[in-house]
Write a protein that holds these residues in place. Structure first.
Motif, PDB file in Angstrom:
ATOM      1  N   HIS A 184       0.823  -1.211   0.000  1.00 34.92           N
ATOM      2  CA  HIS A 184       0.000   0.000   0.000  1.00 34.92           C
ATOM      3  C   HIS A 184       0.860   1.265   0.000  1.00 34.92           C
ATOM      4  CE1 HIS A 184      -3.540  -2.387   0.323  1.00 34.92           C
ATOM      5  NE2 HIS A 184      -3.271  -2.824   1.532  1.00 34.92           N
TER       6      HIS A 184
ATOM      7  N   GLN B 143       2.235   1.950  -3.440  1.00 36.94           N
ATOM      8  CA  GLN B 143       1.231   2.472  -4.354  1.00 36.94           C
ATOM      9  C   GLN B 143       0.904   3.935  -4.036  1.00 36.94           C
ATOM     10  OE1 GLN B 143      -0.476   0.803  -7.080  1.00 36.94           O
ATOM     11  NE2 GLN B 143       1.399  -0.368  -6.772  1.00 36.94           N
ATOM     12  N   ILE B 144       0.721   4.250  -2.774  1.00 35.77           N
ATOM     13  CA  ILE B 144       0.354   5.615  -2.381  1.00 35.77           C
ATOM     14  C   ILE B 144       1.420   6.620  -2.813  1.00 35.77           C
ATOM     15  CG2 ILE B 144      -0.005   7.141  -0.396  1.00 35.77           C
ATOM     16  CD1 ILE B 144      -1.272   4.615   1.009  1.00 35.77           C
TER      17      ILE B 144
ATOM     18  N   ARG C 250       2.248  13.471  -7.130  1.00 35.27           N
ATOM     19  CA  ARG C 250       1.609  12.260  -6.623  1.00 35.27           C
ATOM     20  C   ARG C 250       0.161  12.187  -7.086  1.00 35.27           C
ATOM     21  NH1 ARG C 250       3.641  11.977  -1.758  1.00 35.27           N
ATOM     22  NH2 ARG C 250       2.413  13.723  -1.017  1.00 35.27           N
TER      23      ARG C 250
ATOM     24  N   ILE D 288      -2.209   9.937  -5.886  1.00 33.41           N
ATOM     25  CA  ILE D 288      -3.114   9.676  -4.763  1.00 33.41           C
ATOM     26  C   ILE D 288      -3.188  10.909  -3.873  1.00 33.41           C
ATOM     27  CG2 ILE D 288      -3.607   8.203  -2.784  1.00 33.41           C
ATOM     28  CD1 ILE D 288      -3.781   6.795  -5.511  1.00 33.41           C
TER      29      ILE D 288
ATOM     30  N   GLN E  79      -6.085  11.132  -1.543  1.00 34.11           N
ATOM     31  CA  GLN E  79      -6.865  10.771  -0.363  1.00 34.11           C
ATOM     32  C   GLN E  79      -6.833   9.257  -0.179  1.00 34.11           C
ATOM     33  OE1 GLN E  79     -10.582  12.839   0.169  1.00 34.11           O
ATOM     34  NE2 GLN E  79     -11.524  11.088   1.153  1.00 34.11           N
ATOM     35  N   VAL E  80      -6.590   8.838   1.051  1.00 31.62           N
ATOM     36  CA  VAL E  80      -6.526   7.417   1.394  1.00 31.62           C
ATOM     37  C   VAL E  80      -7.563   7.131   2.467  1.00 31.62           C
ATOM     38  CG1 VAL E  80      -5.089   5.570   2.346  1.00 31.62           C
ATOM     39  CG2 VAL E  80      -4.054   7.330   0.876  1.00 31.62           C
TER      40      VAL E  80
ATOM     41  N   ILE F 268       3.433   7.364   8.144  1.00 22.96           N
ATOM     42  CA  ILE F 268       3.019   8.190   7.003  1.00 22.96           C
ATOM     43  C   ILE F 268       3.270   9.662   7.301  1.00 22.96           C
ATOM     44  CG2 ILE F 268       1.041   8.944   5.628  1.00 22.96           C
ATOM     45  CD1 ILE F 268       1.934   6.173   4.877  1.00 22.96           C
TER      46      ILE F 268
ATOM     47  N   LEU G 297      -1.684  15.208   0.662  1.00 24.83           N
ATOM     48  CA  LEU G 297      -2.208  13.874   0.939  1.00 24.83           C
ATOM     49  C   LEU G 297      -3.050  13.898   2.201  1.00 24.83           C
ATOM     50  CD1 LEU G 297      -2.195  10.821   0.167  1.00 24.83           C
ATOM     51  CD2 LEU G 297      -0.302  10.565   1.799  1.00 24.83           C
TER      52      LEU G 297
ATOM     53  N   PHE H  42      -4.662  11.311   4.669  1.00 20.99           N
ATOM     54  CA  PHE H  42      -4.565   9.901   5.026  1.00 20.99           C
ATOM     55  C   PHE H  42      -5.517   9.640   6.191  1.00 20.99           C
ATOM     56  CE2 PHE H  42      -2.766   6.203   7.153  1.00 20.99           C
ATOM     57  CZ  PHE H  42      -2.445   5.365   6.093  1.00 20.99           C
TER      58      PHE H  42
ATOM     59  N   TYR I 194      -7.476   6.239  -2.753  1.00 20.72           N
ATOM     60  CA  TYR I 194      -6.903   4.913  -2.541  1.00 20.72           C
ATOM     61  C   TYR I 194      -7.663   4.210  -1.415  1.00 20.72           C
ATOM     62  CZ  TYR I 194      -3.341   1.277  -2.260  1.00 20.72           C
ATOM     63  OH  TYR I 194      -2.681   0.077  -2.290  1.00 20.72           O
TER      64      TYR I 194
END
Length: 239
Positions: A40, A43-44, A54, A56, A58-59, A76, A187, A189, A225
């Motif tokens: 993960h 990928q992020i 980037r 991504i 929002q996760v 993170i 980001l 997260f 994500y």
């Protein structure tokens, strides 16, 4: 969209090379990611837009209890603070109340203190729940839960812990809608354990959106994500 092995490796190498576990039987040992965690994180941080930013933004990361949620969230936050090469990065940690937000901050602070290279570059201010990196003009700050004072942040990252405990949308909206518009790759997260249906409109909306993407009901959003680790709804609880 392009995938950057270099960016993915940078995030993983920072976590495994600089950070240590802070509690329990693994306290003081290097944070060696499990395969599912590494997948993960790669990928992020590795998925990019054509302009190199980037992809991504929002996760949604839903885990059962006792799966190292606070350690992942702290890792993170520190990756965004130290390894994302963002000038004057502002990283915020939020939760339903400041005590909850302080959990991830305390883990992150312990990780910084345990690494000489990070600790000598940083100033940890426990009274205001901040980790400051003076040479870069960057900081990580745990926030209280009151909404009125949360407008106007120029966030590079928001770590939102225990989304299921948000009883309304106010804090989520203040910290996520437009807060990082002047950043090239902010980001958000969000990490949480499962909640009780009907208690959090934010958690239910995010869970449903993530679930529908993962099950192929709706097309994937390249900026979102979704991660859900949970038993099937028809699983036999008595087994």
């Amino acid at each position: 969209m392009p995938f950057s092995e270099e960016r993915a490796d940078r995030a993983v190498n920072f976590i495994e090379g600089y950070l240590c576990h802070s509690k329990g039987q693994f306290a003081g040992q290097p944070f060696i990611l499990r395969d599912w965690q590494k997948q993960h994180i790669r990928q992020i941080f590795g998925l990019l837009n054509e302009d190199g930013s980037r992809q991504i933004r929002q996760v949604y990361f839903e885990l059962p209890k006792k799966c190292g949620k606070s350690q992942i969230a702290a890792a993170i936050a520190l990756t965004l603070l130290y390894a994302d090469r963002e000038a004057a990065a502002e990283i915020y940690g939020a939760a339903a109340d400041r005590d909850q937000a302080s959990i991830v901050f305390n883990v992150a602070a312990s990780m910084v203190r345990a690494n000489r290279r990070l600790s000598t570059r940083s100033k940890i201010i426990d009274s205001s729940k901040r980790i400051v990196v003076p040479y870069a003009g960057s900081f990580y700050r745990a926030l209280s839960a009151d909404v009125p004072g949360k407008h106007g942040f120029n966030s590079h990252g928001v770590i939102f812990d225990e989304i299921h405990a948000q009883r309304d949308r106010r804090l989520w909206e203040v910290l996520t809608f437009g807060a990082g518009d002047s950043r090239t790759q902010p980001l958000i997260f969000g990490i949480t354990t499962a909640g009780i249906p009907g208690e959090s409109p934010v958690a239910e909306e995010l869970h449903e959106y993530a679930d529908q993407i993962l099950r192929g009901i709706i097309p994937p959003d390249p900026t979102f994500y979704p991660v859900i680790y949970a038993a099937p709804t028809d699983a036999d609880w008595s087994l």
